[in-house]
Write a protein that holds these residues in place. Structure first.
Motif, PDB file in Angstrom:
ATOM      1  N   ALA A  81       0.830  -1.209   0.000  1.00  0.00           N
ATOM      2  CA  ALA A  81       0.000   0.000   0.000  1.00  0.00           C
ATOM      3  C   ALA A  81       0.863   1.257   0.000  1.00  0.00           C
ATOM      4  O   ALA A  81       0.563   2.236  -0.703  1.00  0.00           O
ATOM      5  N   ILE A  82       1.952   1.244   0.763  1.00  0.00           N
ATOM      6  CA  ILE A  82       2.836   2.418   0.815  1.00  0.00           C
ATOM      7  C   ILE A  82       3.503   2.641  -0.535  1.00  0.00           C
ATOM      8  O   ILE A  82       3.641   3.789  -1.001  1.00  0.00           O
ATOM      9  N   VAL A  83       3.934   1.566  -1.197  1.00  0.00           N
ATOM     10  CA  VAL A  83       4.545   1.703  -2.525  1.00  0.00           C
ATOM     11  C   VAL A  83       3.553   2.352  -3.490  1.00  0.00           C
ATOM     12  O   VAL A  83       3.913   3.241  -4.277  1.00  0.00           O
ATOM     13  N   LEU A  84       2.297   1.945  -3.437  1.00  0.00           N
ATOM     14  CA  LEU A  84       1.285   2.542  -4.314  1.00  0.00           C
ATOM     15  C   LEU A  84       1.094   4.026  -4.006  1.00  0.00           C
ATOM     16  O   LEU A  84       0.945   4.844  -4.925  1.00  0.00           O
ATOM     17  N   VAL A  85       1.104   4.384  -2.730  1.00  0.00           N
ATOM     18  CA  VAL A  85       0.969   5.794  -2.349  1.00  0.00           C
ATOM     19  C   VAL A  85       2.160   6.605  -2.859  1.00  0.00           C
ATOM     20  O   VAL A  85       1.994   7.691  -3.446  1.00  0.00           O
ATOM     21  N   VAL A  86       3.369   6.094  -2.642  1.00  0.00           N
ATOM     22  CA  VAL A  86       4.579   6.809  -3.074  1.00  0.00           C
ATOM     23  C   VAL A  86       4.602   6.956  -4.586  1.00  0.00           C
ATOM     24  O   VAL A  86       4.929   8.030  -5.123  1.00  0.00           O
ATOM     25  N   LEU A  87       4.233   5.895  -5.297  1.00  0.00           N
ATOM     26  CA  LEU A  87       4.199   5.958  -6.761  1.00  0.00           C
ATOM     27  C   LEU A  87       3.138   6.947  -7.224  1.00  0.00           C
ATOM     28  O   LEU A  87       3.373   7.725  -8.168  1.00  0.00           O
ATOM     29  N   VAL A  98       2.568  15.511  -6.583  1.00  0.00           N
ATOM     30  CA  VAL A  98       1.957  16.132  -5.405  1.00  0.00           C
ATOM     31  C   VAL A  98       2.796  15.772  -4.192  1.00  0.00           C
ATOM     32  O   VAL A  98       3.060  14.602  -3.927  1.00  0.00           O
ATOM     33  N   GLY A  99       3.223  16.788  -3.434  1.00  0.00           N
ATOM     34  CA  GLY A  99       3.966  16.537  -2.210  1.00  0.00           C
ATOM     35  C   GLY A  99       5.307  15.890  -2.474  1.00  0.00           C
ATOM     36  O   GLY A  99       6.215  16.484  -3.049  1.00  0.00           O
ATOM     37  N   LEU A 100       5.445  14.659  -2.113  1.00  0.00           N
ATOM     38  CA  LEU A 100       6.710  13.939  -2.194  1.00  0.00           C
ATOM     39  C   LEU A 100       6.968  13.431  -3.608  1.00  0.00           C
ATOM     40  O   LEU A 100       6.091  12.833  -4.237  1.00  0.00           O
ATOM     41  N   ARG A 101       8.175  13.656  -4.111  1.00  0.00           N
ATOM     42  CA  ARG A 101       8.593  13.129  -5.407  1.00  0.00           C
ATOM     43  C   ARG A 101       9.774  12.183  -5.181  1.00  0.00           C
ATOM     44  O   ARG A 101      10.933  12.566  -5.301  1.00  0.00           O
ATOM     45  N   THR A 102       9.465  10.963  -4.858  1.00  0.00           N
ATOM     46  CA  THR A 102      10.497   9.976  -4.550  1.00  0.00           C
ATOM     47  C   THR A 102      11.247   9.602  -5.819  1.00  0.00           C
ATOM     48  O   THR A 102      10.620   9.338  -6.860  1.00  0.00           O
ATOM     49  N   GLY A 154      13.120   7.493  -8.724  1.00  0.00           N
ATOM     50  CA  GLY A 154      12.809   6.191  -9.288  1.00  0.00           C
ATOM     51  C   GLY A 154      13.539   5.038  -8.625  1.00  0.00           C
ATOM     52  O   GLY A 154      12.924   4.000  -8.327  1.00  0.00           O
ATOM     53  N   PRO A 155      14.866   5.148  -8.386  1.00  0.00           N
ATOM     54  CA  PRO A 155      15.578   4.037  -7.751  1.00  0.00           C
ATOM     55  C   PRO A 155      15.014   3.682  -6.368  1.00  0.00           C
ATOM     56  O   PRO A 155      15.005   2.510  -5.991  1.00  0.00           O
ATOM     57  N   ALA A 156      14.546   4.678  -5.624  1.00  0.00           N
ATOM     58  CA  ALA A 156      13.959   4.395  -4.309  1.00  0.00           C
ATOM     59  C   ALA A 156      12.667   3.599  -4.460  1.00  0.00           C
ATOM     60  O   ALA A 156      12.421   2.645  -3.700  1.00  0.00           O
ATOM     61  N   ILE A 157      11.836   3.976  -5.440  1.00  0.00           N
ATOM     62  CA  ILE A 157      10.589   3.243  -5.663  1.00  0.00           C
ATOM     63  C   ILE A 157      10.890   1.820  -6.110  1.00  0.00           C
ATOM     64  O   ILE A 157      10.226   0.861  -5.693  1.00  0.00           O
ATOM     65  N   VAL A 158      11.910   1.665  -6.955  1.00  0.00           N
ATOM     66  CA  VAL A 158      12.300   0.324  -7.403  1.00  0.00           C
ATOM     67  C   VAL A 158      12.733  -0.526  -6.214  1.00  0.00           C
ATOM     68  O   VAL A 158      12.357  -1.707  -6.102  1.00  0.00           O
ATOM     69  N   LEU A 159      13.522   0.052  -5.304  1.00  0.00           N
ATOM     70  CA  LEU A 159      13.979  -0.709  -4.143  1.00  0.00           C
ATOM     71  C   LEU A 159      12.812  -1.064  -3.224  1.00  0.00           C
ATOM     72  O   LEU A 159      12.737  -2.196  -2.711  1.00  0.00           O
ATOM     73  N   LEU A 160      11.890  -0.124  -3.021  1.00  0.00           N
ATOM     74  CA  LEU A 160      10.707  -0.425  -2.213  1.00  0.00           C
ATOM     75  C   LEU A 160       9.892  -1.551  -2.849  1.00  0.00           C
ATOM     76  O   LEU A 160       9.442  -2.487  -2.166  1.00  0.00           O
ATOM     77  N   GLY A 161       9.717  -1.479  -4.162  1.00  0.00           N
ATOM     78  CA  GLY A 161       8.999  -2.541  -4.859  1.00  0.00           C
ATOM     79  C   GLY A 161       9.720  -3.868  -4.777  1.00  0.00           C
ATOM     80  O   GLY A 161       9.085  -4.928  -4.642  1.00  0.00           O
ATOM     81  N   ALA A 162      11.059  -3.833  -4.846  1.00  0.00           N
ATOM     82  CA  ALA A 162      11.835  -5.074  -4.737  1.00  0.00           C
ATOM     83  C   ALA A 162      11.657  -5.717  -3.366  1.00  0.00           C
ATOM     84  O   ALA A 162      11.604  -6.946  -3.245  1.00  0.00           O
ATOM     85  N   CYS A 163      11.561  -4.900  -2.331  1.00  0.00           N
ATOM     86  CA  CYS A 163      11.333  -5.449  -0.986  1.00  0.00           C
ATOM     87  C   CYS A 163       9.960  -6.116  -0.896  1.00  0.00           C
ATOM     88  O   CYS A 163       9.815  -7.170  -0.266  1.00  0.00           O
ATOM     89  N   VAL A 164       8.955  -5.512  -1.536  1.00  0.00           N
ATOM     90  CA  VAL A 164       7.630  -6.135  -1.552  1.00  0.00           C
ATOM     91  C   VAL A 164       7.681  -7.459  -2.298  1.00  0.00           C
ATOM     92  O   VAL A 164       7.127  -8.483  -1.844  1.00  0.00           O
ATOM     93  N   LEU A 165       8.351  -7.477  -3.454  1.00  0.00           N
ATOM     94  CA  LEU A 165       8.490  -8.729  -4.200  1.00  0.00           C
ATOM     95  C   LEU A 165       9.277  -9.762  -3.400  1.00  0.00           C
ATOM     96  O   LEU A 165       8.974 -10.960  -3.446  1.00  0.00           O
ATOM     97  N   GLY A 166      10.280  -9.300  -2.654  1.00  0.00           N
ATOM     98  CA  GLY A 166      11.025 -10.209  -1.795  1.00  0.00           C
ATOM     99  C   GLY A 166      10.148 -10.818  -0.719  1.00  0.00           C
ATOM    100  O   GLY A 166      10.272 -12.003  -0.382  1.00  0.00           O
ATOM    101  N   GLY A 167       9.230 -10.002  -0.162  1.00  0.00           N
ATOM    102  CA  GLY A 167       8.285 -10.529   0.821  1.00  0.00           C
ATOM    103  C   GLY A 167       7.355 -11.564   0.213  1.00  0.00           C
ATOM    104  O   GLY A 167       7.053 -12.592   0.835  1.00  0.00           O
ATOM    105  N   LEU A 168       6.895 -11.298  -1.026  1.00  0.00           N
ATOM    106  CA  LEU A 168       6.061 -12.280  -1.724  1.00  0.00           C
ATOM    107  C   LEU A 168       6.829 -13.573  -1.959  1.00  0.00           C
ATOM    108  O   LEU A 168       6.285 -14.677  -1.793  1.00  0.00           O
TER     109      LEU A 168
END
Length: 509
Positions: free
Chosen positions: A224-230, A237-241, A243-257
């Protein structure tokens, strides 16, 4: 300005860094204070299941004779059970002790932390490990990224340990602590990516990955947080994270899966069937009302296994899942085949109930989310009368049980009461401070604070939505993350103090 003697600034900086690192260790010790006051790390009825799961896995890899036995079953394999270590007659036995089923949701990865601490000599080692994880992340945020010193870190550690649930969850042998760390790690990576060193990014990501693997709800929370950040990045709007940070966050989610998939595959190979998921959603809809109305109108032709128990409904979701009373329960009363069917049918059941009464379901879930946002009493420090015999005798080692019977939680100390009051007061004051504007402007905030506030705020709300929708409102679910609100308010307080003493602070390089 007269230049300082040669080497003095460097020596001063070294002393400041050394003090901040010492403050990190003292902060970790402060986070252990609630468990120390209790006299033992806090246990929960699910704690033995986590440890047992890791023990069984390790026994299959190394051999049962080569590991330190935890459960009564593994000790019985080596000889007679010690006197007083048997399960009392009539005591409740966790569902996982039914060898015909194996429940999903009890992470073997978190269980490995607990079992490793026990095998190394003491469950306190798990508390120390958890305290160091929290203290290190607080050090990174408060000292490295916000630019405050060791005194600020100590103040934060003491306040969060004694006035919020953070210290209690640090001392709890359950993965709940890592829900808050999932949110905070995600926020640090999203809001401070360009200011983090490479090894800091790796360290935070590693902690985030373990936190996600510690419980399935943390996986949903991180996603859910990855979707919010993306979404914030795409909408600008607000935070502009980056791309590499979003990729790493997504990789952690995939790692959890992937970690969840590996566990499910391993259990399927070991026992011949995949783990059974508790029908939390089904239980919630039955308690809420629309699920009961649907079953009464459509059973038995609907074909759901739960139709066998419709005469018991409505019932509290906890009774639906765990009650052994014939007039209350469902899941725990069922045999292995019926348990598996309920777990597999719950989402199809949820869709049917939604079609049957969409207004009732949406209204009920929205109400539960609001309730969950404001429901965060601390309820882990008081075991209640006869709880040791009911939930722990026969499921924990005799020495652990003996220590538990001497704790404040068993002897009747009101640890939960005063900490709950302090938490509600602290959270209310923190929300007022974060919303306060003086002369039309917000109060001074540390560098990068607004981005962190967006991510953490989204995480706290997402936690309430996930828990209220897929389970049901429960104090423990929200108290595990609500300490993040006082942490953010503390950043504002520290920045206000610094602005008064040093003037407006330029953002650190």
């Amino acid at each position: 300005m007269t230049s300082a003697p040669d080497g003095a600034p460097r020596r001063s900086d070294r002393l400041a860094r050394a003090f901040a690192r010492l403050a990190l260790l003292v902060t970790a010790a402060l986070l252990c204070v609630p468990a120390v006051l209790n006299g033992q790390p806090f246990l929960y009825p699910d704690t033995p299941v986590y440890v047992r799961r890791a023990e069984v896995g390790l026994a299959k890899v190394l051999g049962a004779e080569r590991i330190k036995p935890w459960s009564i079953e593994s000790r019985a394999a080596a000889g007679p059970a010690p006197a007083g270590d048997a399960t009392p007659a009539g005591a409740a036995t966790p569902v996982e002790e039914d060898r015909s089923v194996n429940l999903a949701g009890r992470s073997v990865y978190y269980g490995a932390l607990l079992y490793g601490a026990y095998a190394a000599g003491s469950l306190w080692l798990a508390v120390v490990a958890q305290a160091l994880c929290v203290a290190a992340l607080l050090y990174l945020l408060i000292v490295r990224l916000w630019g405050f010193g060791g005194i600020a870190l100590l103040a934060a550690g003491a306040g969060l340990a004694l006035l919020t649930p953070l210290g209690a969850f640090t001392g709890l042998l359950m993965p709940d602590l890592f829900a808050g760390l999932t949110v905070l790690c995600s926020g640090v990576l999203a809001a401070y990516w360009h200011r983090l060193r490479r090894w800091e990014r790796i360290g935070v990501a590693a902690l985030l990955l373990f936190a996600i693997a510690a419980h399935p709800s943390h996986l949903a929370l991180a996603a859910a947080i990855v979707l919010v950040v993306l979404g914030l990045r795409l909408l600008r709007v607000g935070l502009r994270t980056p791309g590499p940070a979003i990729v790493l966050l997504g990789a952690c989610v995939l790692g959890g899966l992937a970690a969840e998939w590996v566990f499910n595959k391993a259990m399927t190979v070991a026992v011949g069937a995949p783990p059974v998921r508790l029908p939390h959603t089904m239980a919630h809809l039955v308690e809420m009302g629309p699920g009961t109305a649907y079953l009464r109108q459509n059973c038995p032709q609907a074909g759901y296994q739960v139709c066998d128990y419709v005469a018991n409904f409505p019932t509290h979701w906890d009774d639906f899942l765990f009650s052994t009373e014939p007039g209350k329960g469902a899941f725990w009363l069922a045999d292995a085949r019926a348990k598996r069917r309920m777990g597999e049918e719950q989402f199809a059941f949820a869709l049917d109930v939604l079609r049957f009464d969409p207004v009732g379901v949406v209204r009920g879930l929205a109400s539960d989310v609001l309730v969950q946002l404001g429901t965060f009493k601390v309820d882990i420090g008081h075991y209640g009368p006869n709880a040791t015999d009911r939930f722990y005798a026969g499921h924990v080692p005799q020495e652990v049980l003996a220590d538990m019977r001497r704790t404040r939680g068993v002897q009747g100390g009101d640890f939960d009461g005063w900490l709950s009051g302090a938490t509600y007061a602290t959270v209310a004051a923190s929300l007022l401070l974060l919303a306060w504007r003086r002369q039309g402007a917000r109060l001074a905030r540390p560098p990068g604070f607004d981005g962190l506030l967006l991510v953490v705020g989204a995480g706290v709300v997402a936690n309430a939505v996930i828990c209220a929708v897929f389970a049901a409102p429960l104090d423990r679910f929200q108290s595990r993350v609500v300490w993040l609100v006082p942490l953010l308010a503390l950043g504002v307080v520290l920045q206000m103090a610094r602005s008064r003493t040093q003037g407006p602070l330029a953002q650190p390089a």
